[in-house]
Write a protein that holds these residues in place. Structure first.
Motif, PDB file in Angstrom:
ATOM      1  N   ILE A 180      19.630  53.717  29.707  1.00 36.82           N
ATOM      2  CA  ILE A 180      20.732  53.942  30.643  1.00 36.82           C
ATOM      3  C   ILE A 180      20.772  52.851  31.707  1.00 36.82           C
ATOM      4  N   MET A 181      19.596  52.490  32.248  1.00 40.15           N
ATOM      5  CA  MET A 181      19.558  51.436  33.273  1.00 40.15           C
ATOM      6  C   MET A 181      20.044  50.101  32.717  1.00 40.15           C
ATOM      7  N   ALA A 182      19.627  49.765  31.503  1.00 41.02           N
ATOM      8  CA  ALA A 182      20.039  48.496  30.900  1.00 41.02           C
ATOM      9  C   ALA A 182      21.540  48.499  30.613  1.00 41.02           C
ATOM     10  N   GLN A 183      22.069  49.619  30.140  1.00 42.30           N
ATOM     11  CA  GLN A 183      23.507  49.717  29.878  1.00 42.30           C
ATOM     12  C   GLN A 183      24.305  49.541  31.165  1.00 42.30           C
ATOM     13  N   ARG A 184      23.887  50.211  32.218  1.00 45.20           N
ATOM     14  CA  ARG A 184      24.619  50.124  33.485  1.00 45.20           C
ATOM     15  C   ARG A 184      24.501  48.745  34.104  1.00 45.20           C
ATOM     16  N   GLY A 185      23.357  48.114  33.966  1.00 42.90           N
ATOM     17  CA  GLY A 185      23.210  46.746  34.463  1.00 42.90           C
ATOM     18  C   GLY A 185      24.114  45.783  33.710  1.00 42.90           C
ATOM     19  N   TYR A 186      24.182  45.962  32.398  1.00 44.19           N
ATOM     20  CA  TYR A 186      25.067  45.128  31.587  1.00 44.19           C
ATOM     21  C   TYR A 186      26.517  45.334  32.002  1.00 44.19           C
ATOM     22  N   GLN A 187      26.913  46.598  32.174  1.00 42.94           N
ATOM     23  CA  GLN A 187      28.285  46.911  32.578  1.00 42.94           C
ATOM     24  C   GLN A 187      28.610  46.341  33.954  1.00 42.94           C
ATOM     25  N   ALA A 188      27.663  46.411  34.875  1.00 43.02           N
ATOM     26  CA  ALA A 188      27.894  45.871  36.222  1.00 43.02           C
ATOM     27  C   ALA A 188      28.094  44.362  36.178  1.00 43.02           C
ATOM     28  N   ASN A 189      27.293  43.666  35.388  1.00 45.97           N
ATOM     29  CA  ASN A 189      27.451  42.216  35.266  1.00 45.97           C
ATOM     30  C   ASN A 189      28.753  41.860  34.570  1.00 45.97           C
ATOM     31  N   ALA A 190      29.151  42.657  33.576  1.00 45.22           N
ATOM     32  CA  ALA A 190      30.430  42.417  32.899  1.00 45.22           C
ATOM     33  C   ALA A 190      31.588  42.615  33.872  1.00 45.22           C
ATOM     34  N   ALA A 191      31.477  43.589  34.767  1.00 42.62           N
ATOM     35  CA  ALA A 191      32.519  43.823  35.767  1.00 42.62           C
ATOM     36  C   ALA A 191      32.621  42.647  36.727  1.00 42.62           C
ATOM     37  N   VAL A 192      31.489  42.051  37.089  1.00 46.74           N
ATOM     38  CA  VAL A 192      31.500  40.869  37.964  1.00 46.74           C
ATOM     39  C   VAL A 192      32.221  39.718  37.273  1.00 46.74           C
ATOM     40  N   VAL A 193      31.946  39.525  35.990  1.00 40.26           N
ATOM     41  CA  VAL A 193      32.623  38.457  35.240  1.00 40.26           C
ATOM     42  C   VAL A 193      34.130  38.706  35.220  1.00 40.26           C
ATOM     43  N   ASP A 194      34.532  39.946  34.949  1.00 39.38           N
ATOM     44  CA  ASP A 194      35.966  40.273  34.918  1.00 39.38           C
ATOM     45  C   ASP A 194      36.630  40.035  36.270  1.00 39.38           C
ATOM     46  N   ARG A 195      35.966  40.460  37.338  1.00 41.77           N
ATOM     47  CA  ARG A 195      36.550  40.287  38.675  1.00 41.77           C
ATOM     48  C   ARG A 195      36.627  38.818  39.071  1.00 41.77           C
ATOM     49  N   ALA A 196      35.597  38.057  38.749  1.00 44.13           N
ATOM     50  CA  ALA A 196      35.613  36.626  39.073  1.00 44.13           C
ATOM     51  C   ALA A 196      36.712  35.924  38.276  1.00 44.13           C
ATOM     52  N   LYS A 197      36.873  36.322  37.017  1.00 47.51           N
ATOM     53  CA  LYS A 197      37.937  35.740  36.186  1.00 47.51           C
ATOM     54  C   LYS A 197      39.307  36.080  36.762  1.00 47.51           C
ATOM     55  N   ALA A 198      39.497  37.336  37.178  1.00 43.12           N
ATOM     56  CA  ALA A 198      40.774  37.743  37.773  1.00 43.12           C
ATOM     57  C   ALA A 198      41.041  36.982  39.073  1.00 43.12           C
ATOM     58  N   THR A 199      40.009  36.770  39.859  1.00 45.56           N
ATOM     59  CA  THR A 199      40.152  36.008  41.107  1.00 45.56           C
ATOM     60  C   THR A 199      40.549  34.567  40.817  1.00 45.56           C
ATOM     61  N   TYR A 200      39.927  33.968  39.813  1.00 46.02           N
ATOM     62  CA  TYR A 200      40.239  32.598  39.435  1.00 46.02           C
ATOM     63  C   TYR A 200      41.684  32.501  38.939  1.00 46.02           C
ATOM     64  N   GLU A 201      42.111  33.463  38.124  1.00 46.96           N
ATOM     65  CA  GLU A 201      43.486  33.462  37.627  1.00 46.96           C
ATOM     66  C   GLU A 201      44.489  33.647  38.755  1.00 46.96           C
ATOM     67  N   ALA A 202      44.145  34.500  39.731  1.00 44.57           N
ATOM     68  CA  ALA A 202      45.031  34.697  40.893  1.00 44.57           C
ATOM     69  C   ALA A 202      45.125  33.416  41.709  1.00 44.57           C
ATOM     70  N   ALA A 203      44.034  32.703  41.849  1.00 43.64           N
ATOM     71  CA  ALA A 203      44.045  31.437  42.589  1.00 43.64           C
ATOM     72  C   ALA A 203      44.918  30.403  41.873  1.00 43.64           C
ATOM     73  N   LEU A 204      44.890  30.405  40.557  1.00 42.87           N
ATOM     74  CA  LEU A 204      45.739  29.491  39.790  1.00 42.87           C
ATOM     75  C   LEU A 204      47.215  29.844  39.981  1.00 42.87           C
ATOM     76  N   GLN A 205      47.530  31.131  40.031  1.00 37.67           N
ATOM     77  CA  GLN A 205      48.909  31.551  40.242  1.00 37.67           C
ATOM     78  C   GLN A 205      49.404  31.138  41.629  1.00 37.67           C
ATOM     79  N   ILE A 206      48.537  31.248  42.616  1.00 34.23           N
ATOM     80  CA  ILE A 206      48.908  30.821  43.980  1.00 34.23           C
ATOM     81  C   ILE A 206      49.178  29.327  44.003  1.00 34.23           C
ATOM     82  N   GLY A 207      48.355  28.585  43.294  1.00 43.89           N
ATOM     83  CA  GLY A 207      48.519  27.138  43.246  1.00 43.89           C
ATOM     84  C   GLY A 207      49.817  26.700  42.556  1.00 43.89           C
TER      85      GLY A 207
END
Length: 132
Positions: free
Chosen positions: A103-130
């Protein structure tokens, strides 16, 4: 740290958690592996993680620690691998501990995947602003 740095750090975390999941699944699948009393029991695998130095940081697998080869002796006189006294050797793997680690390993994996998704969304939003 840049957006790409956040993605890089989170991806190292995903890698470590995936290897942890692999180790736990290996332990769970071999929890009932029987050996004769004169053989070593299956040794549980435990992932050893360490901080990455230099660059943006992150985490990496430093190695794999092995559990006890002694295992536990169980009296099963009808088992084909039983010795003259009727004992066989099972690994000393605690299923509840392994499920907790799963359970701990699954949740850690999911948390890191969420960080990747959020960082990607932030990068895409920055490109749209540009583009505006």
């Amino acid at each position: 740290m840049t957006i790409f740095g956040a993605i890089g750090i989170a991806s190292t975390g995903m890698t470590v958690h995936r290897k942890w999941l692999d180790a736990v699944s290996d332990n769970l699948s071999n929890a009932n592996t029987v050996r004769s009393s004169d053989e070593a029991a299956f040794q549980a695998r435990y992932v050893v993680a360490q901080e990455m130095t230099g660059g943006d940081g992150g985490v990496q697998v430093a190695g794999i620690a092995l559990g006890s080869a002694e295992g536990r002796m169980v009296y099963e006189p009808d088992h084909p691998l039983a010795d003259e006294e009727g004992y066989v050797r099972y690994p000393d793997i605690d299923m509840s501990s392994q499920m907790t680690q799963l359970i701990m390993a699954q949740r850690g994996y999911q948390a890191n995947a969420a960080v990747v998704d959020r960082a990607k969304a932030t990068y895409e939003a920055a490109l749209q602003i540009g583009r505006s």
